[in-house]
Design an enzyme around this catalytic site. Structure first.
Site, PDB file in Angstrom:
ATOM      1  N   GLU A 122       0.854  -1.185   0.000  1.00 52.39           N
ATOM      2  CA  GLU A 122       0.000   0.000   0.000  1.00 52.39           C
ATOM      3  C   GLU A 122       0.896   1.244   0.000  1.00 52.39           C
ATOM      4  O   GLU A 122       1.833   1.307   0.782  1.00 52.39           O
ATOM      5  CB  GLU A 122      -0.903   0.039   1.230  1.00 52.39           C
ATOM      6  CG  GLU A 122      -1.913   1.180   1.132  1.00 52.39           C
ATOM      7  CD  GLU A 122      -2.880   1.259   2.324  1.00 52.39           C
ATOM      8  OE1 GLU A 122      -2.739   0.479   3.282  1.00 52.39           O
ATOM      9  OE2 GLU A 122      -3.749   2.130   2.269  1.00 52.39           O
ATOM     10  N   GLY A 254       3.442   2.342  10.847  1.00 52.42           N
ATOM     11  CA  GLY A 254       3.132   1.521  12.013  1.00 52.42           C
ATOM     12  C   GLY A 254       2.908   0.066  11.643  1.00 52.42           C
ATOM     13  O   GLY A 254       3.585  -0.822  12.150  1.00 52.42           O
ATOM     14  N   MET A 256       0.482  -2.782   8.659  1.00 47.64           N
ATOM     15  CA  MET A 256      -0.242  -2.916   7.399  1.00 47.64           C
ATOM     16  C   MET A 256      -1.165  -4.126   7.443  1.00 47.64           C
ATOM     17  O   MET A 256      -0.748  -5.211   7.832  1.00 47.64           O
ATOM     18  CB  MET A 256       0.787  -3.022   6.260  1.00 47.64           C
ATOM     19  CG  MET A 256       0.169  -3.196   4.905  1.00 47.64           C
ATOM     20  SD  MET A 256      -0.859  -1.753   4.461  1.00 47.64           S
ATOM     21  CE  MET A 256      -2.073  -2.546   3.416  1.00 47.64           C
ATOM     22  N   GLU A 257      -2.393  -3.897   6.972  1.00 47.05           N
ATOM     23  CA  GLU A 257      -3.478  -4.870   7.139  1.00 47.05           C
ATOM     24  C   GLU A 257      -3.575  -5.930   6.046  1.00 47.05           C
ATOM     25  O   GLU A 257      -4.668  -6.449   5.798  1.00 47.05           O
ATOM     26  CB  GLU A 257      -4.799  -4.093   7.195  1.00 47.05           C
ATOM     27  CG  GLU A 257      -5.251  -3.432   5.863  1.00 47.05           C
ATOM     28  CD  GLU A 257      -4.849  -1.976   5.696  1.00 47.05           C
ATOM     29  OE1 GLU A 257      -3.907  -1.541   6.391  1.00 47.05           O
ATOM     30  OE2 GLU A 257      -5.473  -1.280   4.866  1.00 47.05           O
ATOM     31  N   ASN A 258      -2.486  -6.313   5.372  1.00 47.65           N
ATOM     32  CA  ASN A 258      -2.547  -7.322   4.312  1.00 47.65           C
ATOM     33  C   ASN A 258      -3.436  -8.494   4.714  1.00 47.65           C
ATOM     34  O   ASN A 258      -3.378  -8.969   5.840  1.00 47.65           O
ATOM     35  CB  ASN A 258      -1.147  -7.858   4.036  1.00 47.65           C
ATOM     36  CG  ASN A 258      -0.114  -6.769   3.995  1.00 47.65           C
ATOM     37  OD1 ASN A 258      -0.178  -5.896   3.149  1.00 47.65           O
ATOM     38  ND2 ASN A 258       0.822  -6.776   4.944  1.00 47.65           N
ATOM     39  N   HIS A 290      -6.588  -1.901  15.138  1.00 49.81           N
ATOM     40  CA  HIS A 290      -6.786  -1.170  13.886  1.00 49.81           C
ATOM     41  C   HIS A 290      -6.571  -2.096  12.677  1.00 49.81           C
ATOM     42  O   HIS A 290      -7.429  -2.186  11.795  1.00 49.81           O
ATOM     43  CB  HIS A 290      -5.818   0.017  13.840  1.00 49.81           C
ATOM     44  CG  HIS A 290      -5.899   0.837  12.604  1.00 49.81           C
ATOM     45  ND1 HIS A 290      -6.651   1.983  12.524  1.00 49.81           N
ATOM     46  CD2 HIS A 290      -5.329   0.675  11.381  1.00 49.81           C
ATOM     47  CE1 HIS A 290      -6.549   2.490  11.305  1.00 49.81           C
ATOM     48  NE2 HIS A 290      -5.742   1.718  10.595  1.00 49.81           N
ATOM     49  N   GLU A 291      -5.454  -2.775  12.656  1.00 50.63           N
ATOM     50  CA  GLU A 291      -5.156  -3.624  11.495  1.00 50.63           C
ATOM     51  C   GLU A 291      -6.137  -4.774  11.414  1.00 50.63           C
ATOM     52  O   GLU A 291      -6.593  -5.144  10.332  1.00 50.63           O
ATOM     53  CB  GLU A 291      -3.711  -4.150  11.549  1.00 50.63           C
ATOM     54  CG  GLU A 291      -2.627  -3.078  11.687  1.00 50.63           C
ATOM     55  CD  GLU A 291      -2.734  -1.917  10.710  1.00 50.63           C
ATOM     56  OE1 GLU A 291      -3.292  -2.103   9.620  1.00 50.63           O
ATOM     57  OE2 GLU A 291      -2.283  -0.809  11.060  1.00 50.63           O
ATOM     58  N   HIS A 294      -9.428  -3.668   9.970  1.00 49.55           N
ATOM     59  CA  HIS A 294      -9.380  -3.458   8.524  1.00 49.55           C
ATOM     60  C   HIS A 294      -9.870  -4.687   7.747  1.00 49.55           C
ATOM     61  O   HIS A 294     -10.243  -4.575   6.582  1.00 49.55           O
ATOM     62  CB  HIS A 294      -7.940  -3.171   8.077  1.00 49.55           C
ATOM     63  CG  HIS A 294      -7.583  -1.712   8.004  1.00 49.55           C
ATOM     64  ND1 HIS A 294      -8.412  -0.763   7.450  1.00 49.55           N
ATOM     65  CD2 HIS A 294      -6.453  -1.052   8.385  1.00 49.55           C
ATOM     66  CE1 HIS A 294      -7.810   0.422   7.500  1.00 49.55           C
ATOM     67  NE2 HIS A 294      -6.628   0.279   8.073  1.00 49.55           N
ATOM     68  N   GLU A 313      -9.755   4.314   6.228  1.00 52.95           N
ATOM     69  CA  GLU A 313      -8.908   4.745   7.346  1.00 52.95           C
ATOM     70  C   GLU A 313      -9.694   5.521   8.412  1.00 52.95           C
ATOM     71  O   GLU A 313      -9.538   5.278   9.606  1.00 52.95           O
ATOM     72  CB  GLU A 313      -7.717   5.557   6.846  1.00 52.95           C
ATOM     73  CG  GLU A 313      -6.739   4.746   5.984  1.00 52.95           C
ATOM     74  CD  GLU A 313      -6.188   3.497   6.663  1.00 52.95           C
ATOM     75  OE1 GLU A 313      -6.330   3.359   7.900  1.00 52.95           O
ATOM     76  OE2 GLU A 313      -5.624   2.637   5.957  1.00 52.95           O
TER      77      GLU A 313
HETATM   78  N1  ARG Z   1      -3.104   0.988   5.745  1.00 49.46           N
HETATM   79  C1  ARG Z   1      -2.088   1.092   6.759  1.00 49.46           C
HETATM   80  C2  ARG Z   1      -2.807   1.400   8.054  1.00 49.46           C
HETATM   81  O1  ARG Z   1      -3.446   2.381   8.218  1.00 49.46           O
HETATM   82  C3  ARG Z   1      -1.083   2.162   6.526  1.00 49.46           C
HETATM   83  C4  ARG Z   1      -0.436   2.154   5.199  1.00 49.46           C
HETATM   84  C5  ARG Z   1       0.389   3.356   5.038  1.00 49.46           C
HETATM   85  N2  ARG Z   1       0.894   3.409   3.710  1.00 49.46           N
HETATM   86  C6  ARG Z   1       1.624   4.417   3.257  1.00 49.46           C
HETATM   87  N3  ARG Z   1       2.029   4.390   2.049  1.00 49.46           N
HETATM   88  N4  ARG Z   1       1.932   5.429   4.000  1.00 49.46           N
HETATM   89  O2  ARG Z   1      -2.827   0.625   8.919  1.00 49.46           O
HETATM   90 ZN    ZN Z   2      -5.398   1.858   8.633  1.00 50.94          ZN
END
Ligand code: ARG
Ligand code: ZN
Length: 854
Positions: A122, A254, A256-258, A290-291, A294, A313
């Site tokens: 992302e 911080g 990432m929600e893969n 949070h993750e 998501h 978000e």
């Molecule tokens: N989606 C992730 C989160 O909020 C953050 C990703 C941040 N990506 C970036 N390119 N800054 O948990």
């Molecule tokens: Zn997020």
């Protein structure tokens, strides 16, 4: 290949992709310098797309071969991707590319972090892995085969095969490429299980480097609590057989929600009492939640395009805030969130980087993962909930999940479910998504006595100041929660939500026995700045009597700001009334210690700079720093023995627990210690530092010693103790720049950058030193300009290595227009020096340009 000029992308230009993807199959032959990625992708024409050339994103890839339906093809390559003639109907695309994880220092795409392979896709990182329609509205099921001798090989979804030197993963849920993830390394796991309420057995793992397995228990507990909470609160269950979390040391953000494979900055998951503070524990709990959240708000329902980022978000931040409020104290969490909103989002919204929660254009999307999109985005959800009520909110969310599961959705879709579920027209509310800037709400009041009781009127006037690209603003829907108190402290009108919709509006309250004291914007019911004439007496009254915990705290904050403003601008002494009110608060045992700790905390230097600027003055960072010191000392002297009593009474006995109760006591005790250190020469802090068996108390003591300039011995003891723990050493670095004396901060930072442990390519370490300096307001704005130059030098150095982190850190300069001509001139010179650097990244170019107002 020629360098194209950076392009601006517009929301208004959205068009669907020419094709749909039915299936993606990937093979990774991992090697540090040359990793082969072999893709097989089933495309079908998209009936909803206009005709156009077939284009796949791809950056920094070496194409070895490409085939369509088994026949070799020769696509036309550019810096951004490829185009190729394709059949009219469905076809299979195959490509083999080479990439180099080892030399990928940008930490985007597939890269290596200390011998471990990991990914961050992302927003647009997948295009650095293979050729693909790298946009969130293209969703597909993936299967992934990883070939490597490393013992742990992970990707999204469920495991579907394993043999000597390979593993295969299948993710049945269609997803956009930004949710793809792969991890390979010599890792160990902290395993657990969870049974969903419909009976699905889920295997949970936190994967870490050997040695870190003792730091996983809290994260795992937070994960299980998050899973239960989302079932109970939103009716959302997990949907795979495995949920994996991996801790990575080199990470730009911080976490990432893969899908099924969350990747975390190790600072956002690893915790132990000895190495983590209470604040670390709370942050970790919030990020894990949070993750995890998501998975529904982001993954099952994703965003049509990156302009809709706040769709996932803002909502997910709102959900993690609710979760923390439920796990801990709702009142304290709200105050913390507002402090954070004002410190970061108001700062952004009132400067050159102001942008709407849903921006309408961008050059580099990574520059829009901002406090406005995240935190103001969450405030919009809170306002919606307040406007439609809890029941309406629950109905709307159920409809959202039902109607949009599997979709790449928009803010229009989001608002329509609220309209359909509640019948409310949200066309005016929608302005909150497109209009930047923090609205000012001016309140005037009038009282007219009468035989049947008097009438109290509140006259509201709203105005949103101009922001870059938006000179004119329309009135917004602003929910203002209001309560009225009688002069003896009783609540005569309990909280009700007034809805402002016009520029100017009057609300009346009738039948009142006496003129009431209003409590306005309870719970901080909208992200606005309230301007209202008031005095110290009334603030002290609300501090003592308001039934709304947020406004009770807010009254104390207002008092502190008034006192500091007068100290800075008139050289006044700290007002005795303030000292007494603060003392009463600190003494009040009916209040939660965490709340009292917050009440004792003075406004930050940056907050005071903005406050003075808003009042029409040019803030002097050194003066602000000196006034805060003076006030703190006066508070300490005024409170006298109360502080040592508090310090003793708030001691927590027994083994360390990170829960809200113990953490609240420690926070109040730390507040007392910080004040005591100003009058006891650091005796208690030194003793606490030596005796501490947890990081909260050890670091708390060290901070006090730094603040009084007596930390040399403690700093070297701390270093010898923690030399081998990277996360603790980040604290050691960061604390020194953040708490250096104003005239020494640049020197301290410069010395630390020469330290053999200053690994500047690691984002956590870089942020600790350079970000710590930027946070030290008086030190950063030292009149010589030494700190500006040091920060600029380091940003110029980091940019070619890691554009994303560099661009993010340019925000150190975003407030430059507040300051005097000399400082502005020096900052402008440094920004222009950055902008003129040959080959500067698109990320940093965009940020510096916007900050300069170019
Ligand atoms: N989606 C992730 C989160 O909020 C953050 C990703 C941040 N990506 C970036 N390119 N800054 O948990
Ligand atoms: Zn997020």
């Amino acid at each position: 290949m020629p360098h194209d000029a950076p392009q601006t992308i517009y929301l208004a230009d959205y068009t669907p992709f020419t094709h749909l993807v039915e299936q993606v199959h990937l093979v990774f032959r991992l090697a540090p310098d040359v990793t082969r990625v072999i893709s097989r992708i089933a495309f079908v024409p998209n009936p909803d797309a206009p005709d156009g050339p077939f284009f796949l994103h791809g950056e920094q890839l070496k194409l070895i071969e490409a085939k369509i339906d088994g026949q070799p093809v020769t696509p036309e390559l550019s810096e951004a991707g490829l185009t190729c003639p394709v059949p009219d109907g469905p076809f299979t695309w195959e490509a083999e590319v080479e990439i180099s994880p080892q030399t990928n220092t940008a930490l985007e795409g597939l890269y290596m972090s200390r011998a471990m392979y990991c990914t961050q896709c992302e927003a647009e990182g997948f295009r650095k892995i293979t050729y693909y329609p790298d946009r969130p509205d293209v969703m597909a099921p993936f299967t992934v085969r990883i070939e490597s001798d490393l013992p742990v090989l992970l990707s999204n979804g469920n495991p579907s095969g394993r043999g000597e030197g390979w593993a295969e993963w299948t993710d049945p849920w269609p997803k956009p490429a930004y949710l793809f993830a792969l991890v390979a390394g010599d890792l160990v796991n902290h395993p657990d299980r969870f049974t969903t309420r419909s009976g699905r057995e889920v295997e949970l793992n936190i994967w870490v480097r050997p040695g870190d397995e003792k730091k996983c228990a809290f994260g795992m507990d937070a994960l299980k609590r998050s899973m239960t909470w989302d079932e109970e609160t939103y009716g959302r269950e997990y949907d795979l057989d495995v949920f994996n979390i991996v801790a990575v040391d080199d990470f730009n953000m911080g976490a990432m929600e893969n899908k099924g494979l969350n990747i975390f900055n190790s600072s956002a998951v690893l915790a132990s009492p000895e190495t983590s503070t209470d604040a670390n524990f709370e942050r970790i709990e919030g990020i894990i939640a949070h993750e995890y959240f998501h998975n529904w708000t982001g993954n099952r329902i994703t965003c049509r395009d990156w302009f809709q980022l706040c769709l996932k978000e803002g909502l997910t931040v709102f959900r993690d805030q609710q979760f923390t409020g439920d796990m801990r104290s709702r009142a304290v969490k709200r105050i913390d969130d507002v402090l954070n909103l004002r410190a970061r989002q108001f700062r952004e919204d009132n400067g050159p980087l102001a942008h709407p929660v849903r921006p309408e254009s961008f050059v580099e999307i990574n520059n829009f993962y901002t406090a406005t999109v995240y935190e103001k985005g969450a405030e919009l959800i809170g306002m919606l909930k307040r406007l439609v009520g809890d029941e309406g909110y629950a109905k709307a969310l159920d409809l959202y999940f039902e109607r949009h599961d599997g979709d790449a959705a928009t803010i229009e879709d989001w608002l329509r479910v609220f309209e359909d579920a509640t019948g409310r027209d949200l066309s005016q509310f929608k302005l909150w998504y497109s209009q930047a800037g923090t609205p000012r709400v001016r309140v005037d009041e009038a009282w007219s006595p009468g035989a049947e009781g008097g009438t109290f009127s509140l006259h509201f006037r709203q105005e949103t100041p101009p922001t870059p690209g938006q000179a004119e603003k329309d009135p917004l829907v602003i929910p203002v929660a209001v309560g009225l108190l009688s002069p003896n402290g009783d609540e005569v009108v309990p909280t009700q939500v007034l809805e402002l919709t016009q520029t100017s509006q009057v609300f009346q309250f009738e039948g009142l026995a006496t003129r009431p004291v209003p409590s306005i914007l309870r719970g901080f019911s909208a992200p606005v700045i309230v301007e209202r004439k008031t005095d110290a007496k009334e603030r002290a009254f609300l501090l003592a009597h308001d039934t709304d915990p947020f406004n009770k705290w807010e009254a104390g904050r207002g008092l502190a700001k008034d006192v500091l403003t007068r100290m800075v601008s008139e050289g006044a002494d700290p007002a005795p009334a303030y000292l007494e009110a603060l003392e009463a608060m600190a003494r009040d045992e009916s209040l939660d210690p965490a709340f009292r700790a917050l009440a004792l905390r003075l406004p930050s230097q940056d907050d005071m700079a903005q406050t003075l600027f808003d009042a029409g003055r040019t803030p002097d960072p050194l003066q602000i720093h000196a006034a805060l010191r003076h006030l703190r000392k006066a508070v300490a002297e005024h409170m006298g023995s109360l502080l040592s009593d508090l310090y003793d009474d708030m001691a927590v006995h027994g083994p360390y627990r990170p829960d809200a109760t113990d953490a609240g006591q420690r926070a109040l005790r730390q507040g007392a210690l910080a004040l005591l250190s100003l009058v006891d020469e650091g005796t208690r802090a030194q003793a606490q530092f030596e005796a501490a068996d947890n990081m909260t108390e050890q670091l708390g003591a060290l901070t006090c010693l730094l603040e009084i300039g007596a930390a040399d011995a403690a700093l070297s003891a701390f270093r010898s103790q923690w030399q081998s723990d990277r996360l603790v050493m980040d604290k050691w670095f960061g604390l020194q720049t953040a708490h250096a004396e104003p005239d020494k901060a640049a020197q301290v930072a410069s010395r630390l950058t020469e330290d053999s442990d200053f690994d500047w390519k690691n984002p956590n370490r870089f942020r600790a030193v350079i970000g710590g300096l930027a946070m030290n307001a008086a030190g950063f704005h030292t009149p010589s300009g030494a700190a500006y130059a040091l920060v600029a030098d380091w940003l110029i150095r980091l940019d070619p290595v890691n554009p994303q982190t560099t661009a993010r850190m340019t925000t150190a300069f975003e407030t430059w227009k507040r300051y005097d001509g000399d400082r502005q001139g020096m900052i402008r010179d440094n920004l222009e020096r950055i902008a003129a650097t040959p080959g500067l990244s698109r990320d940093t170019t965009e940020m510096v340009g916007r900050i300069l107002g170019a």
